[in-house]
Design a protein around this motif. Structure first.
Motif, PDB file in Angstrom:
ATOM      1  N   LEU A 157       0.807  -1.221   0.000  1.00 54.57           N
ATOM      2  CA  LEU A 157       0.000   0.000   0.000  1.00 54.57           C
ATOM      3  C   LEU A 157       0.841   1.272   0.000  1.00 54.57           C
ATOM      4  CD1 LEU A 157      -2.830  -0.948   2.546  1.00 54.57           C
ATOM      5  CD2 LEU A 157      -3.006  -0.833   0.050  1.00 54.57           C
ATOM      6  N   MET A 160       0.825   3.855  -2.793  1.00 58.83           N
ATOM      7  CA  MET A 160      -0.423   4.587  -2.972  1.00 58.83           C
ATOM      8  C   MET A 160      -0.505   5.821  -2.083  1.00 58.83           C
ATOM      9  SD  MET A 160      -1.560   2.538  -5.183  1.00 58.83           S
ATOM     10  CE  MET A 160      -3.097   3.404  -5.434  1.00 58.83           C
ATOM     11  N   THR A 167       5.344   7.027  -9.745  1.00 58.55           N
ATOM     12  CA  THR A 167       4.958   6.282 -10.945  1.00 58.55           C
ATOM     13  C   THR A 167       6.121   6.285 -11.922  1.00 58.55           C
ATOM     14  OG1 THR A 167       2.626   6.873 -10.673  1.00 58.55           O
ATOM     15  CG2 THR A 167       3.314   6.088 -12.833  1.00 58.55           C
ATOM     16  N   LYS A 172       2.755   2.204 -10.697  1.00 59.89           N
ATOM     17  CA  LYS A 172       2.890   2.912  -9.419  1.00 59.89           C
ATOM     18  C   LYS A 172       3.287   1.903  -8.349  1.00 59.89           C
ATOM     19  CE  LYS A 172       0.717   6.663  -6.861  1.00 59.89           C
ATOM     20  NZ  LYS A 172      -0.468   7.530  -6.729  1.00 59.89           N
ATOM     21  N   PHE A 241      -4.886  -0.773  -9.045  1.00 61.84           N
ATOM     22  CA  PHE A 241      -4.432   0.475  -8.443  1.00 61.84           C
ATOM     23  C   PHE A 241      -2.970   0.790  -8.723  1.00 61.84           C
ATOM     24  CE2 PHE A 241      -7.973  -0.958  -5.716  1.00 61.84           C
ATOM     25  CZ  PHE A 241      -8.832   0.122  -5.913  1.00 61.84           C
ATOM     26  N   GLN A 242      -2.147  -0.235  -8.932  1.00 62.62           N
ATOM     27  CA  GLN A 242      -0.731   0.006  -9.184  1.00 62.62           C
ATOM     28  C   GLN A 242      -0.339  -0.248 -10.637  1.00 62.62           C
ATOM     29  OE1 GLN A 242       1.602  -2.196  -6.311  1.00 62.62           O
ATOM     30  NE2 GLN A 242       0.799  -1.030  -4.577  1.00 62.62           N
TER      31      GLN A 242
END
Length: 471
Positions: A157, A160, A167, A172, A241-242
């Motif tokens: 995490l 984030m 990035t 990311k 998300f990544q």
């Protein structure tokens, strides 16, 4: 590597004692150093026509690191596998030479990535030694089963977090602290192996229970699907998300392999395959970056140097280079590996294929195969369930990562963006992999150690003989 002898308290050949084989390890290390140092010299001669000016200093430092690692093993893990360290040293040395060759091709406009990689290797060897010295018994890691799982989630995490995550190349998965960047997912994969091993040792009996039988396969019970569903959702979260397809595949594949090994139920492979197919199809239709990777994989020449939109230049240039390299390669300094973008990290196998040819690529694959084989051998002879699963998981990390990376470079599967262990430039990956090797050596050391002599009379001697036979 082993010799049957009559151990104390046993009769005849019922005892099976492994020899230390540190002399064999030292001999193999000399050959590994010859690979790394010879490749570095060949780069200088091929590119500039002379041996590099820092040849003595570089060779001495590389030799000091490998010999130091050998001495640590000799004193704190004398029965450890004698093949792992030499293979890793050869891969790391070859990787340094190839990165140095790419640095020379880039000229003064490039950073000295090879020197930075040697620094990361030094830190990796230090942590390798610390791991072996501090962790004298791998079974102590069972105390941190859930703690390591929580730490892995936190690490995943971190990219984030606003202001901390970075990035790079569309993914990311990095955190930045001042001028330094680090990929926490590399440490997370090690912690996840510890978590999976500890969890499966405790719950494998329940997870091994069969449910409904479909087409000669016993599927798991519905109530036992929780762990694999959670891991599937975490993998999808990494993808969404990544934007990191490689890590998503690695984490889910790792858990599936360890789950199958611990339960010996093919039904888990069926369920995992269905979840993987569902996730891949959903990712393709829901996320443009996943769709682009699939499209480039299927039709790379359609995206070669387009005026706008996604490009397949990296993949196509690598294919051109490997085709030009042929069977024996062009030789260091005779190819054009700098045409491949990010050749020192994602596509270092493309550079090796161009200048060392198919022969060099196969030699590298054999070395990776040896790492996986020795890891699985340590799992087979380990005397405890946690050690078996830990060694299996660590070996699976290398197997899956190499398959995903080289499969992408050779267009067997879509590109994913993982690093090639010990070869690619990248400090976080190199450090994590050195620690993984230390853990494999610790498991093999404990597994190969002779059993203690606990016999005080004939009855206890018979008991000990029974224990040896069961191993």
């Amino acid at each position: 590597m082993s010799t049957p002898t009559a151990s104390p308290g046993t009769s005849g050949l019922m005892g099976f004692v492994h020899r230390r084989r540190r002399g064999a390890e030292l001999f193999l290390l000399v050959l590994a150093l010859a690979v790394g140092v010879g490749a570095y010299a060949a780069v200088g001669i091929g590119v500039k026509g002379e041996v590099p000016a820092d040849m003595v200093g570089y060779s001495s430092w590389l030799a000091a690191l490998t010999i130091a690692a050998h001495l640590v093993i000799r004193f704190v893990a004398p029965y450890a596998d004698p093949v792992l360290l030499p293979v890793v040293a050869a891969l790391n040395g070859l990787g340094l030479a190839v990165i140095h060759r790419l640095d020379l091709a880039a000229g003064s406009a490039s950073k000295d990535v090879a020197r930075a990689q040697l620094t990361w290797m030094t830190l990796g060897v230090i942590l390798f030694a610390v791991t072996l010295i501090v962790l004298r018994d791998h079974r102590r890691l069972t105390r941190f089963t859930y703690t390591s799982g929580l730490a892995a989630i936190v690490l995943l995490l971190l990219p984030m977090v606003p202001g901390l995550g970075k990035t790079i190349n569309g993914a990311k998965i990095w955190i930045g602290v001042g001028p330094f960047s680090f990929q926490p997912g590399e440490i997370a994969k090690l912690l996840l192996v510890i978590t999976f091993a500890g969890y499966l040792v405790l719950h494998r009996d329940a997870l091994a229970l069969a449910g409904r039988r479909v087409l000669f396969v016993d599927l798991p019970r519905g109530r036992d699907l929780g762990p694999i569903l959670v891991m599937w959702l975490i993998s999808l979260g990494v993808l969404v998300f990544q934007r990191d397809l490689g890590s998503s595949l690695l984490f889910f594949g790792l858990f599936l392999v360890m789950l199958y090994v611990s339960t010996e139920r093919p039904g888990w492979l069926v369920v995992g395959g269905m979840l993987f197919t569902l996730g891949a199809a959903g990712g393709y239709y829901a996320f443009s970056h996943v769709q682009q990777r699939f499209d480039i994989w299927l039709s790379p020449f359609s995206y070669y140097r387009p005026e706008s939109g996604p490009t397949s230049d990296q993949l196509v240039e690598s294919m051109f280079g490997m085709a030009w390299g042929g069977l024996l390669g062009r030789g260091f300094g005779e190819g054009s590996p700098w045409r491949i973008s990010f050749a020192n990290s994602d596509f270092i196998m493309g550079a090796i294929g161009e200048e060392l040819g198919l022969t060099g690529v196969l030699a590298v694959l054999v070395m990776y195969g040896l790492i996986v084989e020795r890891g699985l051998r340590a799992a087979l002879i380990s005397r405890d369930g946690f050690g078996k699963l830990l060694a299996t998981g660590l070996a699976a990390v290398f197997a899956l990562q190499v398959f995903v990376v080289i499969g992408g470079v050779t267009r067997l599967i879509p590109l994913t963006g993982l690093t090639t262990p010990f070869l690619s430039a990248g400090g976080s990956s190199l450090i994590a992999n050195w620690v993984i090797i230390a853990l494999l050596l610790r498991v093999s050391d404990l597994a190969r150690r002779p059993l203690p002599d606990l016999s005080t009379d004939d009855e206890s001697a018979d008991d000990e003989s029974t224990q040896v036979i069961r191993l």
